[in-house]
Design a protein around this motif. Structure first.
Motif, mmCIF file in Angstrom:
data_model
loop_
_atom_site.group_PDB
_atom_site.id
_atom_site.type_symbol
_atom_site.label_atom_id
_atom_site.label_comp_id
_atom_site.label_asym_id
_atom_site.label_seq_id
_atom_site.Cartn_x
_atom_site.Cartn_y
_atom_site.Cartn_z
ATOM 1 N N ASP A 1 -10.415 -13.496 13.301
ATOM 2 C CA ASP A 1 -11.039 -14.275 12.236
ATOM 3 C C ASP A 1 -11.926 -15.361 12.841
ATOM 4 O OD1 ASP A 1 -11.718 -15.724 10.001
ATOM 5 O OD2 ASP A 1 -9.679 -15.893 9.219
ATOM 6 N N GLN A 2 -13.200 -15.321 12.508
ATOM 7 C CA GLN A 2 -14.155 -16.312 13.005
ATOM 8 C C GLN A 2 -14.379 -17.446 12.019
ATOM 9 O OE1 GLN A 2 -15.642 -15.867 16.268
ATOM 10 N NE2 GLN A 2 -13.903 -14.441 16.232
ATOM 11 N N GLY A 3 -13.561 -17.485 10.973
ATOM 12 C CA GLY A 3 -13.707 -18.540 9.972
ATOM 13 C C GLY A 3 -14.833 -18.298 8.990
ATOM 14 N N SER B 1 -9.129 -9.000 9.445
ATOM 15 C CA SER B 1 -8.327 -9.929 10.229
ATOM 16 C C SER B 1 -7.522 -10.905 9.393
ATOM 17 C CB SER B 1 -9.237 -10.721 11.183
ATOM 18 O OG SER B 1 -10.129 -11.552 10.451
ATOM 19 N N GLN B 2 -7.899 -11.085 8.139
ATOM 20 C CA GLN B 2 -7.243 -12.119 7.345
ATOM 21 C C GLN B 2 -6.014 -11.611 6.582
ATOM 22 O OE1 GLN B 2 -10.150 -13.540 4.535
ATOM 23 N NE2 GLN B 2 -10.503 -11.527 3.630
ATOM 24 N N GLY B 3 -5.672 -10.353 6.733
ATOM 25 C CA GLY B 3 -4.508 -9.813 6.037
ATOM 26 C C GLY B 3 -3.749 -8.840 6.914
ATOM 27 N N ASP B 4 -2.742 -8.224 6.336
ATOM 28 C CA ASP B 4 -1.961 -7.195 7.022
ATOM 29 C C ASP B 4 -2.538 -5.844 6.615
ATOM 30 O OD1 ASP B 4 -0.130 -5.339 7.931
ATOM 31 O OD2 ASP B 4 1.634 -6.504 7.355
ATOM 32 N N LEU B 5 -3.395 -5.277 7.458
ATOM 33 C CA LEU B 5 -4.123 -4.067 7.089
ATOM 34 C C LEU B 5 -3.179 -2.908 6.797
ATOM 35 C CD1 LEU B 5 -6.877 -2.762 6.657
ATOM 36 C CD2 LEU B 5 -6.887 -2.150 9.085
ATOM 37 N N ARG B 6 -2.082 -2.821 7.535
ATOM 38 C CA ARG B 6 -1.168 -1.699 7.307
ATOM 39 C C ARG B 6 -0.490 -1.808 5.943
ATOM 40 N NH1 ARG B 6 1.259 -0.046 13.294
ATOM 41 N NH2 ARG B 6 -0.670 -0.514 14.410
ATOM 42 N N THR C 1 -10.927 -4.991 12.928
ATOM 43 C CA THR C 1 -12.327 -5.379 13.113
ATOM 44 C C THR C 1 -12.890 -5.975 11.836
ATOM 45 O OG1 THR C 1 -12.537 -3.396 14.516
ATOM 46 C CG2 THR C 1 -14.551 -4.602 14.010
ATOM 47 N N ASP C 2 -13.646 -7.060 11.996
ATOM 48 C CA ASP C 2 -14.418 -7.634 10.895
ATOM 49 C C ASP C 2 -15.885 -7.299 11.121
ATOM 50 O OD1 ASP C 2 -12.022 -8.761 10.169
ATOM 51 O OD2 ASP C 2 -12.557 -10.803 10.774
ATOM 52 N N GLY C 3 -16.581 -6.915 10.054
ATOM 53 C CA GLY C 3 -17.993 -6.616 10.243
ATOM 54 C C GLY C 3 -18.662 -6.079 9.000
ATOM 55 N N ALA C 4 -19.960 -5.846 9.124
ATOM 56 C CA ALA C 4 -20.769 -5.347 8.008
ATOM 57 C C ALA C 4 -21.920 -4.527 8.550
ATOM 58 C CB ALA C 4 -21.305 -6.512 7.174
ATOM 59 N N ALA C 5 -22.499 -3.726 7.683
ATOM 60 C CA ALA C 5 -23.649 -2.907 8.066
ATOM 61 C C ALA C 5 -24.489 -2.629 6.833
ATOM 62 C CB ALA C 5 -23.198 -1.598 8.704
ATOM 63 N N ALA C 6 -25.763 -2.346 7.052
ATOM 64 C CA ALA C 6 -26.671 -2.027 5.952
ATOM 65 C C ALA C 6 -27.648 -0.948 6.389
ATOM 66 C CB ALA C 6 -27.433 -3.273 5.501
ATOM 67 N N ILE C 7 -28.027 -0.133 5.440
ATOM 68 C CA ILE C 7 -28.994 0.946 5.654
ATOM 69 C C ILE C 7 -29.999 0.909 4.513
ATOM 70 C CG2 ILE C 7 -29.248 3.464 5.365
ATOM 71 C CD1 ILE C 7 -26.891 3.842 7.215
ATOM 72 N N VAL C 8 -31.249 1.192 4.833
ATOM 73 C CA VAL C 8 -32.271 1.372 3.804
ATOM 74 C C VAL C 8 -32.675 2.836 3.768
ATOM 75 C CG1 VAL C 8 -34.634 0.846 3.094
ATOM 76 C CG2 VAL C 8 -33.147 -0.991 3.887
ATOM 77 N N LEU C 9 -32.635 3.411 2.587
ATOM 78 C CA LEU C 9 -33.112 4.775 2.347
ATOM 79 C C LEU C 9 -34.473 4.706 1.655
ATOM 80 C CD1 LEU C 9 -29.927 6.542 0.879
ATOM 81 C CD2 LEU C 9 -30.695 6.529 3.262
ATOM 82 N N ALA C 10 -35.332 5.649 1.982
ATOM 83 C CA ALA C 10 -36.622 5.719 1.310
ATOM 84 C C ALA C 10 -37.014 7.184 1.138
ATOM 85 C CB ALA C 10 -37.693 4.971 2.099
ATOM 86 N N ALA C 11 -37.812 7.453 0.123
ATOM 87 C CA ALA C 11 -38.213 8.821 -0.194
ATOM 88 C C ALA C 11 -39.681 9.055 0.124
ATOM 89 C CB ALA C 11 -37.951 9.114 -1.675
ATOM 90 N N GLY C 12 -39.967 10.294 0.561
ATOM 91 C CA GLY C 12 -41.339 10.755 0.712
ATOM 92 C C GLY C 12 -42.223 9.871 1.568
ATOM 93 N N ASP C 13 -43.428 9.599 1.063
ATOM 94 C CA ASP C 13 -44.410 8.820 1.808
ATOM 95 C C ASP C 13 -43.940 7.404 2.079
ATOM 96 O OD1 ASP C 13 -46.099 11.003 1.852
ATOM 97 O OD2 ASP C 13 -47.248 10.360 0.091
ATOM 98 N N PRO D 1 -14.750 -1.766 11.391
ATOM 99 C CA PRO D 1 -14.761 -2.627 10.210
ATOM 100 C C PRO D 1 -14.516 -1.798 8.949
ATOM 101 C CG PRO D 1 -16.997 -2.278 11.006
ATOM 102 C CD PRO D 1 -16.084 -1.666 12.017
ATOM 103 N N VAL D 2 -13.374 -1.991 8.336
ATOM 104 C CA VAL D 2 -13.007 -1.204 7.160
ATOM 105 C C VAL D 2 -14.070 -1.375 6.074
ATOM 106 C CG1 VAL D 2 -11.275 -0.908 5.352
ATOM 107 C CG2 VAL D 2 -10.566 -1.352 7.717
#
Length: 350
Positions: free
Chosen positions: A18-20, A111-116, A203-215, A301-302
């Motif tokens: 936990d990084q606060g 990290s802030q809870g009991d994942l199991r 693990t704590d974390g995040a991710a992002a993706i951008v999808l685009a169509a055609g041209d 990262p769940v």
């Protein structure tokens, strides 16, 4: 079918402690960076994946929307699943033809809870959850069944973990974990036959993706990762009616998505034996590079780890490392749900 591609991928620098930071604070830099990278401030559609149980509050995903800006209103949706399933929803939305871009993100702070204890809550509430069984114990049961059937030894699992950790140390976003020390027989078990190194780290974390169509995809990315096939399948909920030594859901999803002939596969294997089961289900031979990013055994990262597998696979197309890649996401106990996304550097190269 419309041609849709992954045009941008951003992830956080994952942490094991936990990084606060609140989940919103983990998400914000990722959203900011992907907007800067694409030059887009608004998207035709936005979809997120997260889990209220991790934050301990209902509708926890709503607070993450603050990172996108509250005005003017946006078209938005959410799945209580890994962000890979949010990507699938966005892909379907793009197929309808009303939009040309979509932002997808996933995040989790384990990290802030009991994942199991948290993962126990996804089980059948009448017959299985009351037993208090957790995801690691169920995975150990699957590992034992698979090892007995396939003749796999603990050192074979250790080799998977060691390779994943070595790759993860080359990945600036993963946790830089040391190699397992000594032989498998010298290590303490987490839940036999699994050792701690066989289990994905908190693990704590995040991710992002951008999808685009055609041209639009060509405008936003020099070498888009075109989605040539995507499919997801699920196994029966009850473990007792499944053959835990194989993943029929992954096999079917792989066949439908066109997994044959990929050069790189990013597999959402949260336990070392799962990689071996998935390799077999997806028909991945020795010539396929599996989890060059380190995979979930180096950072898990769940609610974002599956989306990251797709992003990592797409990145290999963006940088020209490969021309045909596969991203896989899993959810639920013992590979219960599987999503396969196959991408190519060329349109309609199925």
């Amino acid at each position: 079918m419309r041609d849709v591609a992954v045009v941008a991928f951003v992830q956080s620098h994952h942490t094991a402690e936990d990084q606060g930071l609140a989940e919103t604070e983990i998400v914000l830099p990722v959203i900011t960076e992907i907007k800067e990278r694409t030059g887009l401030s608004r998207f035709g559609f936005t979809c997120s994946g997260s889990c209220d149980y991790l934050q301990g509050a209902p509708f926890a995903f709503v607070s993450a929307l603050d990172t996108l800006g509250a005005w003017p209103p946006i078209s938005e949706s959410h799945v209580e699943m890994d962000g890979a399933w949010a990507l699938y929803e966005a892909w379907v939305k793009l197929q309808i033809g009303a939009i040309d871009t979509a932002l997808v993100y996933g995040f989790g702070k384990s990290s802030q809870g009991d994942l199991r204890a948290i993962m126990n809550q996804q089980l059948d509430p009448y017959t299985l959850a009351p037993l208090g069984v957790d995801q690691v114990s169920m995975a150990a049961m699957q590992a034992r069944a698979y090892m007995d059937k396939a003749g796999v030894k603990e050192d074979d699992l250790r080799a998977v973990a060691a390779r994943s950790r070595a790759a993860g140390r080359e990945n600036p976003f993963a946790l830089h974990l040391p190699d397992p020390e000594g032989s498998a027989e010298e290590q303490d078990y987490d839940v036999a036959p699994l050792h701690p190194y066989d289990v994905a780290p908190i693990t704590d974390g995040a991710a992002a993706i951008v999808l685009a169509a055609g041209d639009k995809a060509r405008e936003l990315c020099d070498r888009p990762a075109w989605i040539t096939g995507i499919d997801h399948r699920t196994e029966p909920h009850a473990l007792g009616v499944r053959d835990l030594t194989r993943s029929e859901a992954a096999r079917i999803a792989g066949e439908k998505a066109g997994a044959a002939g990929v050069e790189i596969a990013e597999l959402h294997a949260q336990f070392s034996h799962e990689e071996l089961i998935l390799r077999e289900a997806l028909g991945l031979g020795d010539g396929v590079a599996v989890n060059p990013s380190g995979g979930a055994l180096s950072a898990n990262p769940v609610m974002a780890a599956g989306l990251i597998r797709i992003g990592e696979a797409a990145s290999r197309i963006h940088d020209g490392t490969a021309s045909r890649t596969l991203g896989h996401a899993a959810s639920g106990p013992c590979l219960q749900q599987n999503l396969v996304c196959v991408m190519s550097g060329e349109k309609n190269n199925g």
